[in-house]
Design an enzyme around this catalytic site. Sequence first.
Site, short mmCIF file in Angstrom:
data_model
loop_
_atom_site.label_atom_id
_atom_site.label_comp_id
_atom_site.label_asym_id
_atom_site.label_seq_id
_atom_site.Cartn_x
_atom_site.Cartn_y
_atom_site.Cartn_z
N THR A 1 0.81 -1.23 0.00
CA THR A 1 0.00 0.00 0.00
C THR A 1 0.84 1.27 0.00
O THR A 1 0.30 2.37 -0.07
CB THR A 1 -0.90 0.02 1.25
OG1 THR A 1 -0.06 -0.24 2.40
CG2 THR A 1 -1.99 -1.03 1.18
N VAL B 1 6.31 2.78 -2.78
CA VAL B 1 7.06 1.82 -3.60
C VAL B 1 6.17 0.62 -3.96
O VAL B 1 6.15 0.16 -5.10
CB VAL B 1 8.33 1.35 -2.85
CG1 VAL B 1 9.07 0.30 -3.67
CG2 VAL B 1 9.26 2.53 -2.58
N CYS C 1 17.69 4.61 -3.36
CA CYS C 1 17.25 5.17 -4.64
C CYS C 1 18.23 6.19 -5.23
O CYS C 1 18.36 6.30 -6.45
CB CYS C 1 15.87 5.80 -4.50
SG CYS C 1 15.67 6.83 -3.04
N SER D 1 9.06 12.13 -2.96
CA SER D 1 8.57 10.75 -2.80
C SER D 1 9.67 9.82 -2.31
O SER D 1 9.37 8.69 -1.93
CB SER D 1 7.96 10.22 -4.10
OG SER D 1 8.94 10.22 -5.12
N LYS E 1 25.25 6.48 2.45
CA LYS E 1 24.74 5.36 1.64
C LYS E 1 25.28 5.46 0.22
O LYS E 1 25.65 4.45 -0.39
CB LYS E 1 23.20 5.40 1.59
CG LYS E 1 22.54 4.93 2.87
CD LYS E 1 21.03 5.09 2.76
CE LYS E 1 20.35 4.85 4.10
NZ LYS E 1 18.90 5.09 4.04
N HIS F 1 14.63 11.44 -8.91
CA HIS F 1 15.84 12.04 -8.38
C HIS F 1 16.75 12.44 -9.55
O HIS F 1 16.82 11.74 -10.57
CB HIS F 1 16.63 11.03 -7.53
CG HIS F 1 15.98 10.66 -6.23
ND1 HIS F 1 14.91 11.34 -5.70
CD2 HIS F 1 16.30 9.69 -5.34
CE1 HIS F 1 14.59 10.79 -4.53
NE2 HIS F 1 15.40 9.78 -4.30
N1 LIG Z 1 10.35 6.06 -1.79
C1 LIG Z 1 11.50 5.78 -2.40
O1 LIG Z 1 11.94 6.48 -3.34
C2 LIG Z 1 12.31 4.59 -1.98
C3 LIG Z 1 13.37 4.20 -2.77
C4 LIG Z 1 14.14 3.10 -2.41
C5 LIG Z 1 13.84 2.43 -1.27
N2 LIG Z 1 12.79 2.83 -0.48
C6 LIG Z 1 12.52 2.06 0.72
O2 LIG Z 1 11.35 1.26 0.49
C7 LIG Z 1 10.65 1.09 1.72
C8 LIG Z 1 9.20 1.56 1.52
O3 LIG Z 1 9.23 2.95 1.24
P1 LIG Z 1 7.94 3.75 0.76
O4 LIG Z 1 8.51 5.02 0.21
O5 LIG Z 1 7.05 2.94 -0.11
O6 LIG Z 1 7.21 4.03 2.18
P2 LIG Z 1 5.66 4.32 2.47
O7 LIG Z 1 5.03 5.00 1.32
O8 LIG Z 1 5.65 5.00 3.79
O9 LIG Z 1 5.01 2.85 2.61
C9 LIG Z 1 5.35 2.00 3.68
C10 LIG Z 1 4.68 0.65 3.51
O10 LIG Z 1 5.09 -0.19 4.59
C11 LIG Z 1 3.94 -0.69 5.25
N3 LIG Z 1 4.22 -0.83 6.67
C12 LIG Z 1 4.62 0.13 7.54
N4 LIG Z 1 4.75 -0.40 8.78
C13 LIG Z 1 4.42 -1.71 8.69
C14 LIG Z 1 4.35 -2.78 9.62
N5 LIG Z 1 4.65 -2.61 10.90
N6 LIG Z 1 3.95 -3.99 9.16
C15 LIG Z 1 3.64 -4.18 7.86
N7 LIG Z 1 3.68 -3.20 6.94
C16 LIG Z 1 4.08 -1.99 7.34
C17 LIG Z 1 2.87 0.33 5.01
O11 LIG Z 1 1.60 -0.26 5.20
P3 LIG Z 1 0.32 0.62 5.61
O12 LIG Z 1 -0.12 1.35 4.36
O13 LIG Z 1 -0.67 -0.43 6.01
O14 LIG Z 1 0.76 1.54 6.69
C18 LIG Z 1 3.15 0.69 3.56
O15 LIG Z 1 2.62 -0.29 2.70
C19 LIG Z 1 11.43 1.88 2.78
O16 LIG Z 1 12.33 1.03 3.44
C20 LIG Z 1 12.19 2.88 1.95
O17 LIG Z 1 13.37 3.33 2.59
C21 LIG Z 1 11.99 3.88 -0.83
#
Ligand SMILES: NC(=O)c1ccc[n+]([C@@H]2O[C@H](COP(=O)([O-])OP(=O)(O)OC[C@H]3O[C@@H](n4cnc5c(N)ncnc54)[C@H](OP(=O)(O)O)[C@@H]3O)[C@@H](O)[C@H]2O)c1
EC number: 1.2.1.11
Length: 355
Positions: free
Chosen positions: A14, A17, A133, A163, A233, A262
């Site tokens: 959800t 990513v 990223c 994002s 990083k 980015h």
């Molecule tokens: N955004 C980027 O550009 C990017 C790039 C590379 C890597 N990342 C990494 O990818 C990961 C996700 O990032 P995002 O940007 O997609 O974050 P986000 O939009 O905040 O989404 C977080 C996701 O994790 C779920 N979640 C949070 N706490 C949880 C828990 N205790 N148990 C199960 N699910 C849980 C959330 O579910 P709910 O919706 O139910 O809360 C949601 O689906 C992070 O580690 C981030 O550092 C992000």
Amino acid sequence: MNQQGPVVAIVGATGAVGTTMIEIIDARPSVPWGEIRLVASPRSAGKVLRVRGQDTTVQALAPEVFDGVDVALFDVPDEVSAEWAPIAVARGAVAVDNSGAFRMDPEVPLVVPEVNAADATNRPKGIIANPNCTTLSMMAAMGALHREFELRELVVASYQAASGAGQPGIDRLYAELAALAGKQVGNRSGDVAEALREAGLGSDSPFPAPLALNVVPWAGSLKDDGWSSEELKVRNESRKILGIPDLKVSATCVRVPVVTTHALAVHATFGQDVSVDAARKVLAAQPTIMLRDDPAAGEWPTPAAVVGEDPTWVGRIRQALDFPNTLELFVCGDNLRKGAALNTYEIAETVAASL
Ligand SMILES: NC(=O)c1ccc[n+]([C@@H]2O[C@H](COP(=O)([O-])OP(=O)(O)OC[C@H]3O[C@@H](n4cnc5c(N)ncnc54)[C@H](OP(=O)(O)O)[C@@H]3O)[C@@H](O)[C@H]2O)c1
């Protein structure tokens, strides 16, 4: 594996990513998966998302969601991956993790398929890590140039999208833009922050300063000697992915008011002679790179043009005037696609092919 093929679970389906991961899976002409399982926090349990034309109910993260799963993709915060990726592995899955929890673990490969795909086969912990990223946005280009010209030094300034801080980052930037739309905010120190406060936007932002009408020289958490975690990083992950332990890297990471994609200004020094023409040839031959480099025609990469695209765009390639064997480049990569979901998904398909 079920009878139709391997089972994949998207943990964090959800989030910013995870949602992009579903878009990528939907857009593929064919996928190897017999079942696609969606998992998130208990907050999202029961939510129905459409994946490849099928309504799919999101399940709350629990050990049983990994039963029968072959590949588990983790798009969740670091601490959730740290706890749950080993549980998925213990239940029989290969975990591909997008968080920072395992990237520098010597027993976890850090993989960009077009640079070091072979590393994915050596995974003593059953976990493969996906790079940060910002690092990922330049890896296809740096990997290709390193193979040919022997990379020695990287000096990088990033222009990072909101994002990159997930859905909360996207929501905050849109809220700030909406609050300031059509306003003359004035030219005094603090006027932007004051206008946001007047509009009811408090300090509960993922960013340490206003992002709209601003640039913020900060991403991540504070580390020793004033470095940000994001800058370290870029240094550590570039060395690991490229397999150059003594690569000299210095990064300054900056957040800009762009929703997604980015950009990086890269100053790259090589051990071999390098020319702009030779670099262009190498980059043009790399299928995951789009060369956009004709300033006379106004052609260069910008986040607004690159967002939603799979390839990394590279342009503004110049021979540094005062530094030997050195190129200046401007690189743009969609942080949610190649910078996160797409690279993870490409790793997952490689794993599926070997099952
Ligand atoms: N955004 C980027 O550009 C990017 C790039 C590379 C890597 N990342 C990494 O990818 C990961 C996700 O990032 P995002 O940007 O997609 O974050 P986000 O939009 O905040 O989404 C977080 C996701 O994790 C779920 N979640 C949070 N706490 C949880 C828990 N205790 N148990 C199960 N699910 C849980 C959330 O579910 P709910 O919706 O139910 O809360 C949601 O689906 C992070 O580690 C981030 O550092 C992000």
